[in-house]
Design a protein around this motif. Sequence first.
Motif, mmCIF file in Angstrom:
data_model
loop_
_atom_site.group_PDB
_atom_site.id
_atom_site.type_symbol
_atom_site.label_atom_id
_atom_site.label_comp_id
_atom_site.label_asym_id
_atom_site.label_seq_id
_atom_site.Cartn_x
_atom_site.Cartn_y
_atom_site.Cartn_z
ATOM 1 N N GLN A 188 -0.073 -15.738 -30.015
ATOM 2 C CA GLN A 188 0.554 -15.014 -31.126
ATOM 3 C C GLN A 188 1.418 -15.885 -32.025
ATOM 4 O O GLN A 188 1.803 -15.448 -33.110
ATOM 5 N N GLN A 202 2.911 -14.761 -21.781
ATOM 6 C CA GLN A 202 1.750 -14.318 -22.538
ATOM 7 C C GLN A 202 1.226 -13.017 -21.962
ATOM 8 O O GLN A 202 0.893 -12.939 -20.777
ATOM 9 N N GLN A 204 -1.210 -9.252 -23.019
ATOM 10 C CA GLN A 204 -2.362 -8.850 -23.813
ATOM 11 C C GLN A 204 -1.908 -8.476 -25.225
ATOM 12 O O GLN A 204 -1.255 -7.461 -25.437
ATOM 13 N N GLY A 205 -2.244 -9.302 -26.205
ATOM 14 C CA GLY A 205 -1.949 -9.002 -27.597
ATOM 15 C C GLY A 205 -0.529 -9.265 -28.043
ATOM 16 O O GLY A 205 -0.184 -9.007 -29.203
ATOM 17 N N ARG A 206 0.319 -9.790 -27.166
ATOM 18 C CA ARG A 206 1.694 -10.058 -27.556
ATOM 19 C C ARG A 206 2.332 -11.052 -26.595
ATOM 20 O O ARG A 206 1.813 -11.315 -25.507
ATOM 21 N N THR A 207 3.478 -11.597 -27.024
ATOM 22 C CA THR A 207 4.204 -12.588 -26.236
ATOM 23 C C THR A 207 5.646 -12.137 -26.056
ATOM 24 O O THR A 207 6.297 -11.722 -27.025
ATOM 25 N N GLN A 238 4.282 -10.745 -31.964
ATOM 26 C CA GLN A 238 2.882 -10.491 -32.242
ATOM 27 C C GLN A 238 2.442 -11.434 -33.358
ATOM 28 O O GLN A 238 3.260 -12.161 -33.920
ATOM 29 N N SER A 239 1.164 -11.446 -33.671
ATOM 30 C CA SER A 239 0.650 -12.431 -34.614
ATOM 31 C C SER A 239 1.218 -12.270 -36.012
ATOM 32 O O SER A 239 1.196 -13.214 -36.803
#
Length: 332
Positions: A188, A202, A204-207, A238-239
């Motif tokens: 991300q 880390q 799923q889909g976020r840090t 998130q990204s």
Amino acid sequence: MPAHAHALPLDAVTEQAIDWLVRLDSGHSNDGDQQAFAQWLAMAPAHSAAWMDLQQRLNQRISPALSQLQADGHASPSVRALSTAAGHRPGRRALLGSAAVALFTAAGGGIWFNRRMPLMAWSTDLHTGTAERRRFALEDGSDLLLNARSSADLYFSSTQRLVRLRAGALIAQVAADALRPFVVQTAQGTVRALGTRFMVQQEQGRTLVSVLEHSVQLAPGDEGAGIALEQGSSAWMQSDRVEAIFATRVDPSAWSAGVLEVHDQPLADVLDALRPYTPAVLRVSAAAARVRVFGVYPLDRPMQVLQDLVDTLPLRVRRWSDLVVYVDVRDA
């Protein structure tokens, strides 16, 4: 040839197969589930190929496993049906069906191996196996503590110190170096050390980032201005954004001491924390996932944690060999 050369990784299709196993044998399945399962098998060649591959690998162990299950009185109606099918000529349906039972007996195969040491980890610079926490001393004087089932790559040069976290969590204790910034990169974005000690996890889909000493600078995505995070603070990255965690939260780095602290958190979070500490595949029903949990639990004894939860909460646990554990709400 390495012992794991022909191991079966716990890929998405196998994950789905295990979910079907739990669903069909949970005691709550119906004709609609059976039809949906048949549709899943026919949906993609990869599904039937996965079933066939399991059957071919473990065919010699299926019949004894079924006999033992039935002799012990543990075989469900779906398993008994598979036993009947397997007793006839090995047609396509019997092969596909018997492969479902192979999931019971896969403990000596690739799924079990992958749960003990993630196959992807072998290609990384630093990695830990199931239930293993390990500290790594780096050449610059820094050190990294990796949580269980974590992996990272190092990219050190005369101008940078980059750690790419592939999976799991780490705590970085950073040595001072005015010429080379210390950066942890996830899927991300990046976390740049402005002080000495911080955690990156880390998911799923976020840090998740937590600052244990001094401060860090978060930069979601590949570009954009950094966002400062001070000591004692945590945030989700998130990204495309960073979300600070304002609510009172237990120490997210408690895993470094081998404990799990939860305060009014859903059971789903507890199981996420336990998964790196057991080779079993943990599954949870939607209702059980929402049950709120309080307490401090030892990460190194995950099955005891589950038993403690069953003893104090309206939960039940079902097991299929040592491979699959399913947590559900207790029947009223």
